[in-house]
Write a protein that holds these residues in place. Structure first.
Motif, mmCIF file in Angstrom:
data_model
loop_
_atom_site.group_PDB
_atom_site.id
_atom_site.type_symbol
_atom_site.label_atom_id
_atom_site.label_comp_id
_atom_site.label_asym_id
_atom_site.label_seq_id
_atom_site.Cartn_x
_atom_site.Cartn_y
_atom_site.Cartn_z
ATOM 1 N N TYR A 1 -9.187 -3.547 -24.033
ATOM 2 C CA TYR A 1 -8.880 -3.008 -25.363
ATOM 3 C C TYR A 1 -8.390 -4.145 -26.271
ATOM 4 C CZ TYR A 1 -7.401 0.180 -29.015
ATOM 5 O OH TYR A 1 -7.288 0.832 -30.213
ATOM 6 N N PRO A 2 -8.863 -4.213 -27.539
ATOM 7 C CA PRO A 2 -8.454 -5.291 -28.456
ATOM 8 C C PRO A 2 -7.020 -5.081 -28.953
ATOM 9 C CG PRO A 2 -9.896 -3.768 -29.602
ATOM 10 C CD PRO A 2 -9.862 -3.308 -28.163
ATOM 11 N N VAL A 3 -6.074 -5.450 -28.131
ATOM 12 C CA VAL A 3 -4.656 -5.235 -28.431
ATOM 13 C C VAL A 3 -4.253 -5.914 -29.737
ATOM 14 C CG1 VAL A 3 -2.312 -5.699 -27.605
ATOM 15 C CG2 VAL A 3 -4.069 -4.928 -26.007
ATOM 16 N N GLU A 4 -4.891 -7.040 -30.054
ATOM 17 C CA GLU A 4 -4.501 -7.806 -31.242
ATOM 18 C C GLU A 4 -4.694 -7.023 -32.535
ATOM 19 O OE1 GLU A 4 -8.841 -8.523 -30.468
ATOM 20 O OE2 GLU A 4 -7.005 -8.469 -29.261
ATOM 21 N N THR A 5 -5.589 -6.023 -32.549
ATOM 22 C CA THR A 5 -5.793 -5.240 -33.767
ATOM 23 C C THR A 5 -4.587 -4.364 -34.080
ATOM 24 O OG1 THR A 5 -6.872 -3.434 -32.541
ATOM 25 C CG2 THR A 5 -8.286 -5.183 -33.409
ATOM 26 N N LEU A 6 -3.850 -3.982 -33.040
ATOM 27 C CA LEU A 6 -2.678 -3.132 -33.226
ATOM 28 C C LEU A 6 -1.384 -3.937 -33.278
ATOM 29 C CD1 LEU A 6 -3.569 -0.154 -30.846
ATOM 30 C CD2 LEU A 6 -4.158 -0.483 -33.242
ATOM 31 N N ASP A 7 -1.408 -5.147 -32.744
ATOM 32 C CA ASP A 7 -0.223 -6.005 -32.762
ATOM 33 C C ASP A 7 -0.297 -7.054 -33.857
ATOM 34 O OD1 ASP A 7 0.822 -4.596 -30.711
ATOM 35 O OD2 ASP A 7 0.474 -6.082 -29.147
ATOM 36 N N ASP A 8 -1.166 -6.835 -34.826
ATOM 37 C CA ASP A 8 -1.273 -7.694 -36.000
ATOM 38 C C ASP A 8 0.081 -7.728 -36.722
ATOM 39 O OD1 ASP A 8 -1.700 -8.510 -38.721
ATOM 40 O OD2 ASP A 8 -3.825 -8.079 -38.507
ATOM 41 N N LEU B 1 -2.751 4.399 -35.711
ATOM 42 C CA LEU B 1 -3.419 4.425 -34.413
ATOM 43 C C LEU B 1 -2.502 3.869 -33.327
ATOM 44 C CD1 LEU B 1 -5.860 4.888 -32.627
ATOM 45 C CD2 LEU B 1 -6.780 2.683 -33.371
ATOM 46 N N ARG B 2 -1.768 2.820 -33.658
ATOM 47 C CA ARG B 2 -0.826 2.231 -32.688
ATOM 48 C C ARG B 2 0.206 3.269 -32.242
ATOM 49 N NH1 ARG B 2 3.962 -0.883 -32.061
ATOM 50 N NH2 ARG B 2 3.601 -2.836 -30.918
ATOM 51 N N ASP B 3 0.727 4.024 -33.200
ATOM 52 C CA ASP B 3 1.715 5.052 -32.876
ATOM 53 C C ASP B 3 1.091 6.223 -32.128
ATOM 54 O OD1 ASP B 3 3.552 3.472 -34.187
ATOM 55 O OD2 ASP B 3 3.489 4.629 -36.063
ATOM 56 N N GLU B 4 -0.201 6.438 -32.354
ATOM 57 C CA GLU B 4 -0.904 7.565 -31.739
ATOM 58 C C GLU B 4 -1.390 7.246 -30.323
ATOM 59 O OE1 GLU B 4 -4.795 10.387 -32.820
ATOM 60 O OE2 GLU B 4 -4.378 8.566 -33.963
ATOM 61 N N MET B 5 -1.516 5.965 -30.007
ATOM 62 C CA MET B 5 -2.136 5.563 -28.743
ATOM 63 C C MET B 5 -1.467 6.137 -27.491
ATOM 64 S SD MET B 5 -4.998 4.011 -28.834
ATOM 65 C CE MET B 5 -5.130 3.102 -27.288
#
Length: 466
Positions: free
Chosen positions: A196-203, A343-347
């Motif tokens: 999973y591209p974690v960097e998109t959510l941890d930007d 999306l990060r909060d929803e994951m």
């Protein structure tokens, strides 16, 4: 999962999943595919074509939330603010159903079962939390432009109430999620998903947001409107909240700092708020991730689809020119980052539902193999693959970024020049009264001034000829 998974959900869902999953194979909707042609037409200023695509893809009598959201935005770009407000108020009725249900219960069991068995796409779409708030914000701006201060006031109040309800719902849902994850022995962090591209959510831009639903623009707009109504206490509250959400932005701080002097002057000029909306919301896509677990003592790997949002890239002008006079712009709301924060909060909730679904689908495949032999096992695998898609629904025609600029102008007619990657684009503007809101939408080949009775956007051929 490291330990043997509980069979609690398997026993309840595996047989039901056989019927539901196979029935859903041919009925799932590709929303991004539907919106592709409409967004392309909108980018080129062909708004009637964009609306025709939406109508073609929504033939059911009972239109859903996204239909009304997208249609309202396109009508607004056409300058049909009354039609836009009418469509958005229908969308608001859909959101109010969600609000009433949320006040009564944290979760909706009937809707959740389908998402566990098949995927989240089968759930009724109630809108992302930032979409619910932005709906009220867009209605606020439209009412203000239409000279309807009571309507604008109602929507500002609704914005505040909606934000409070969302905050309360998040708190309650978090407690319920923790309990459900513990019951099913699920690790609910997206950082454990291999691939999973974690960097998109941890930007960093995502992490800097207080949450995924409150925008500085919404609250600054509220401050501006209350100031125009000469209600300084309510205006101050709006400006302060905007500063809290986006600290250290000079324009936001000046809105609060200079308000009393502006109110005392009673200038004959028009206080103009330019709202520059750039780009479209980034698409949500589906990425298949293998989820390993143990079922009945046997290791199983089921591929489950998770939603991914790649950050978009859009041109953001630093200023615009009013009769050759520059007006600085400040980027105050990044809806792209808000979508990824949401999306990060929803994951964690998505992961809990997906893990339960993976176990149920693994059990479904085994059940079909035991009952129908090898062909049944193959049918189960095919059914799982066909129905495993992440929910990609999103309000696509929202801008990805909102910038604002503020200037005092004498009432009259002006030429507004907006820089774009293809060169400057000009629109004609007429201002009057004590306060005015001027929304400008930057598209691929044109700039649209969203005002009542404005001229239609020029086609690419007309732009080239000019």
């Amino acid at each position: 999962m490291n330990k043997t998974t509980s069979l609690h959900w398997v026993k309840r869902l595996s047989l039901a999943g056989i019927a539901v999953s196979l029935a859903a194979c041919g009925s799932m909707r590709s929303y991004q595919g539907e919106m592709k042609d409409s967004l392309a037409a909108t980018s080129q200023g062909r708004l009637d074509d964009a609306l025709a695509v939406i109508e073609k893809n929504n033939t059911n009598e009972d239109k859903d939330l996204l239909y009304h959201l997208e249609k309202g935005q396109l009508l607004r770009l056409k300058g049909d603010l009354n039609g836009s407000v009418e469509s958005w108020l229908k969308a608001d009725e859909k959101v109010r159903i969600w609000e009433e249900e949320t006040r009564l219960s944290v979760g909706k069991a009937a809707a959740a079962v389908g998402s566990v068995i098949v995927n989240d796409k089968v759930r009724r779409y109630d809108g992302q939390d930032y979409e619910k708030v932005m709906l009220s914000t867009m209605l606020t701006m439209s009412h203000a432009q239409n000279g309807n201060p009571s309507g604008a006031r109602t929507e500002i109040k609704k914005t505040y109430e909606r934000e409070a309800l969302i905050a309360s719902q998040h708190e309650k849902a978090y407690d319920k999620l923790e309990e459900e994850a513990k019951e099913n022995k699920v690790q609910s962090t997206y950082k454990d998903l291999k691939g999973y591209p974690v960097e998109t959510l941890d930007d960093p831009e995502v992490l800097s947001l207080k949450n995924g639903y409150q925008s500085a623009f919404s609250h600054y707009l509220a401050g501006f409107i209350f100031e125009s109504l000469r209600e300084p206490s309510l205006a101050s509250a709006g400006y302060r909240k905007a500063i809290e959400l986006r600290p250290r932005l000079s324009l936001l701080e000046q809105g609060l700092k200079n308000m009393n002097s502006r109110l005392a002057q009673r200038s004959k000029d028009t206080d103009v708020l330019f709202v520059v909306e750039s780009g479209f919301m980034p698409a949500r896509s589906s990425r298949s991730i293998p989820l390993p677990f143990v079922l009945g003592g046997s290791p199983i790997i089921t591929r489950i689809a998770f939603p991914v949002i790649q950050p978009s890239s859009h041109y953001l002008p630093a200023s615009i020119n009013i009769n050759s006079k520059p007006v600085a712009l400040t980027a105050v709301s990044n809806l792209d980052a808000m979508a990824r924060r949401a999306l990060r909060d929803e994951m964690p909730g998505i992961i809990v539902r997906s893990t339960i679904r993976a176990v149920a689908k693994g059990a479904m495949q085994k059940e079909m193999g035991d009952r129908l032999g090898p062909l049944g096992a193959v049918a189960g695998i095919v059914g799982t693959a066909l129905t495993e898609q992440a929910d990609e629904r999103i309000w696509s025609t929202l801008p990805s970024h909102i910038s604002i600029g503020r200037i005092s102008l004498k009432p009259g007619n002006y030429t507004v020049s907006v820089p774009t990657p293809q060169g400057p684009r000009e629109v004609q503007l007429s201002v009057s009264g004590t306060h005015a809101i001027v929304p400008l939408r930057l598209l691929e080949q044109s700039v649209i001034l969203t005002q009542p009775g404005k001229q239609e956007p020029k086609s690419p051929a007309q732009i080239a000829s000019n």
